[in-house]
Motif scaffolding. Sequence first.
Motif, mmCIF file in Angstrom:
data_model
loop_
_atom_site.group_PDB
_atom_site.id
_atom_site.type_symbol
_atom_site.label_atom_id
_atom_site.label_comp_id
_atom_site.label_asym_id
_atom_site.label_seq_id
_atom_site.Cartn_x
_atom_site.Cartn_y
_atom_site.Cartn_z
ATOM 1 N N ASP A 14 12.336 3.791 -9.464
ATOM 2 C CA ASP A 14 11.580 2.557 -9.681
ATOM 3 C C ASP A 14 10.435 2.718 -10.671
ATOM 4 O O ASP A 14 9.548 1.860 -10.745
ATOM 5 C CB ASP A 14 11.077 1.969 -8.357
ATOM 6 C CG ASP A 14 12.217 1.374 -7.537
ATOM 7 O OD1 ASP A 14 13.159 0.844 -8.152
ATOM 8 O OD2 ASP A 14 12.170 1.467 -6.300
ATOM 9 N N ASP A 170 5.177 3.852 -8.556
ATOM 10 C CA ASP A 170 5.206 2.437 -8.209
ATOM 11 C C ASP A 170 4.600 2.141 -6.847
ATOM 12 O O ASP A 170 4.334 0.971 -6.528
ATOM 13 C CB ASP A 170 6.644 1.910 -8.245
ATOM 14 C CG ASP A 170 7.543 2.612 -7.236
ATOM 15 O OD1 ASP A 170 8.104 1.941 -6.352
ATOM 16 O OD2 ASP A 170 7.695 3.837 -7.342
ATOM 17 N N GLU A 172 1.523 2.376 -4.248
ATOM 18 C CA GLU A 172 0.075 2.581 -4.218
ATOM 19 C C GLU A 172 -0.306 3.756 -3.331
ATOM 20 O O GLU A 172 -1.229 4.507 -3.650
ATOM 21 C CB GLU A 172 -0.609 1.307 -3.737
ATOM 22 C CG GLU A 172 -2.123 1.336 -3.842
ATOM 23 C CD GLU A 172 -2.761 -0.007 -3.551
ATOM 24 O OE1 GLU A 172 -3.998 -0.041 -3.409
ATOM 25 O OE2 GLU A 172 -2.033 -1.011 -3.463
ATOM 26 N N HIS A 186 -2.135 5.867 -11.772
ATOM 27 C CA HIS A 186 -1.824 4.503 -12.212
ATOM 28 C C HIS A 186 -0.673 3.972 -11.373
ATOM 29 O O HIS A 186 0.368 4.622 -11.252
ATOM 30 C CB HIS A 186 -1.420 4.482 -13.692
ATOM 31 C CG HIS A 186 -0.902 3.151 -14.157
ATOM 32 N ND1 HIS A 186 -1.718 2.053 -14.333
ATOM 33 C CD2 HIS A 186 0.363 2.733 -14.460
ATOM 34 C CE1 HIS A 186 -0.991 1.025 -14.737
ATOM 35 N NE2 HIS A 186 0.273 1.408 -14.813
ATOM 36 N N VAL A 187 -0.871 2.780 -10.784
ATOM 37 C CA VAL A 187 0.190 2.132 -10.018
ATOM 38 C C VAL A 187 1.087 1.370 -10.985
ATOM 39 O O VAL A 187 0.642 0.440 -11.664
ATOM 40 C CB VAL A 187 -0.386 1.182 -8.953
ATOM 41 C CG1 VAL A 187 0.755 0.499 -8.193
ATOM 42 C CG2 VAL A 187 -1.288 1.936 -7.982
ATOM 43 N N PHE A 188 2.344 1.769 -11.031
ATOM 44 C CA PHE A 188 3.290 1.198 -11.978
ATOM 45 C C PHE A 188 3.778 -0.160 -11.499
ATOM 46 O O PHE A 188 4.244 -0.309 -10.371
ATOM 47 C CB PHE A 188 4.495 2.134 -12.132
ATOM 48 C CG PHE A 188 5.573 1.616 -13.039
ATOM 49 C CD1 PHE A 188 5.468 1.761 -14.410
ATOM 50 C CD2 PHE A 188 6.697 0.974 -12.520
ATOM 51 C CE1 PHE A 188 6.470 1.293 -15.261
ATOM 52 C CE2 PHE A 188 7.692 0.499 -13.352
ATOM 53 C CZ PHE A 188 7.578 0.650 -14.727
ATOM 54 N N THR A 189 3.678 -1.164 -12.375
ATOM 55 C CA THR A 189 4.220 -2.486 -12.085
ATOM 56 C C THR A 189 5.190 -2.946 -13.163
ATOM 57 O O THR A 189 5.825 -3.992 -13.028
ATOM 58 C CB THR A 189 3.100 -3.529 -11.939
ATOM 59 O OG1 THR A 189 2.320 -3.564 -13.141
ATOM 60 C CG2 THR A 189 2.193 -3.192 -10.757
ATOM 61 N N GLY A 190 5.304 -2.182 -14.247
ATOM 62 C CA GLY A 190 6.212 -2.524 -15.319
ATOM 63 C C GLY A 190 5.850 -1.793 -16.588
ATOM 64 O O GLY A 190 4.750 -1.237 -16.723
ATOM 65 N N SER A 193 2.591 -3.187 -18.586
ATOM 66 C CA SER A 193 1.284 -2.808 -18.051
ATOM 67 C C SER A 193 1.050 -1.305 -18.187
ATOM 68 O O SER A 193 -0.088 -0.869 -18.398
ATOM 69 C CB SER A 193 1.151 -3.238 -16.589
ATOM 70 O OG SER A 193 2.150 -2.629 -15.788
#
Length: 204
Positions: A14, A170, A172, A186-190, A193
């Motif tokens: 993900d 992805d 948190e 860093h929290v991956f959201t796409g 970003s």
Amino acid sequence: MTPGISLVLFDMDDVLSHYDRSARINYLSALSGQEPETVHAVIWGSGLEDRADAGSVSNEEYLRTMGDLLGCRITREDWLASRRASILPNMEVLALVTALAARYRVAVLTNNCRMVSDHIQFLNPAVAELFGDQICSSALLGAAKPSVNAYLRCLDRLGAKAAETLFVDDLETNVGGAIRAGLHGHVFTGAESLSAELQRLGLL
């Protein structure tokens, strides 16, 4: 800007790849004759996957236990085929990694059993080609994210320092574990970003 970053460490499922759990479930459902809900419960509800990710069961015990719970024999080839069906490379993210790799070290820390790292070229050839031997599975480390030990053992294996590492995941909770271990997170959201964050940090 975060100064001194020399390594960017990525989660796989993900982030570097889209993870279609339903494809994995459906493959094993067809093989075993069990309902998809039963397969899901065997993998994620029984605790088996967590034990495999933490390296507390061997590949053979993992496959045998899964087969016992599903009421059929699960071979290594069966498992690999089901897992490969669930993986689709995220080409946008891999393009960002390729750009990063021109200036910085890149590596992978993934919560997965030993068979994923043992057969990464079959399961995820795009990631294998890009990262080479810089792929750490939690099972090999004997600790899974978000345990602090997972990050520290990974960095020890890679010969990297926590304060000079950015971790991307992805979830948190996994990013929180990395921060507790002294890494940047860093929290991956796409991909969009992530690109913006890498530019903000001066890494791209």
